[in-house]
Design a protein around this motif. Structure first.
Motif, PDB file in Angstrom:
ATOM      1  N   ARG A   1      16.590  23.543  27.486  1.00  0.00           N
ATOM      2  CA  ARG A   1      17.340  24.065  28.411  1.00  0.00           C
ATOM      3  C   ARG A   1      17.964  23.047  29.495  1.00  0.00           C
ATOM      4  NH1 ARG A   1      13.622  28.277  31.205  1.00  0.00           N
ATOM      5  NH2 ARG A   1      15.347  28.379  32.701  1.00  0.00           N
TER       6      ARG A   1
ATOM      7  N   HIS B   1      17.306  22.485  33.365  1.00  0.00           N
ATOM      8  CA  HIS B   1      16.324  21.336  33.771  1.00  0.00           C
ATOM      9  C   HIS B   1      16.658  19.968  33.779  1.00  0.00           C
ATOM     10  CE1 HIS B   1      13.174  24.691  33.950  1.00  0.00           C
ATOM     11  NE2 HIS B   1      13.547  24.925  32.838  1.00  0.00           N
TER      12      HIS B   1
ATOM     13  N   THR C   1      19.400  16.617  34.640  1.00  0.00           N
ATOM     14  CA  THR C   1      19.746  15.831  35.921  1.00  0.00           C
ATOM     15  C   THR C   1      21.228  15.220  35.691  1.00  0.00           C
ATOM     16  OG1 THR C   1      18.868  14.068  35.011  1.00  0.00           O
ATOM     17  CG2 THR C   1      17.380  15.597  36.512  1.00  0.00           C
TER      18      THR C   1
ATOM     19  N   PRO D   1      16.802  17.199  30.000  1.00  0.00           N
ATOM     20  CA  PRO D   1      15.323  16.662  30.366  1.00  0.00           C
ATOM     21  C   PRO D   1      14.638  15.658  29.553  1.00  0.00           C
ATOM     22  CG  PRO D   1      15.265  18.916  30.279  1.00  0.00           C
ATOM     23  CD  PRO D   1      16.720  18.648  29.807  1.00  0.00           C
TER      24      PRO D   1
END
Length: 67
Positions: free
Chosen positions: A53, A56, A58, A67
């Motif tokens: 996903r 999550h 950055t 992630p």
């Protein structure tokens, strides 16, 4: 398959540099701004390589990293 068209995803004021996950048209999406005040970018909610996903993820240099 859903009908093609425009679907509301998230309030523009709620989308910042942190990814926001939402569903529209039966598909999960992630919305984010590459930098503060930049236009909103919307991509499918799963990384095509790792299938994780992206909500999550950055931001690094204005790009969403899984992630």
């Amino acid at each position: 398959m859903q009908d093609a068209g425009w679907y509301p995803l998230a309030d523009s004021g709620a989308v910042g540099v942190t990814p926001v996950e939402a569903e529209a048209g039966g598909v999960r999406w992630v919305a984010y701004r590459p930098s503060s005040g930049a236009p909103v970018v919307v991509v499918e909610a799963r990384c095509p390589h790792r299938l994780v996903r992206l909500a999550h993820g950055t931001l690094e240099g204005g790009r969403l990293r899984c992630p």
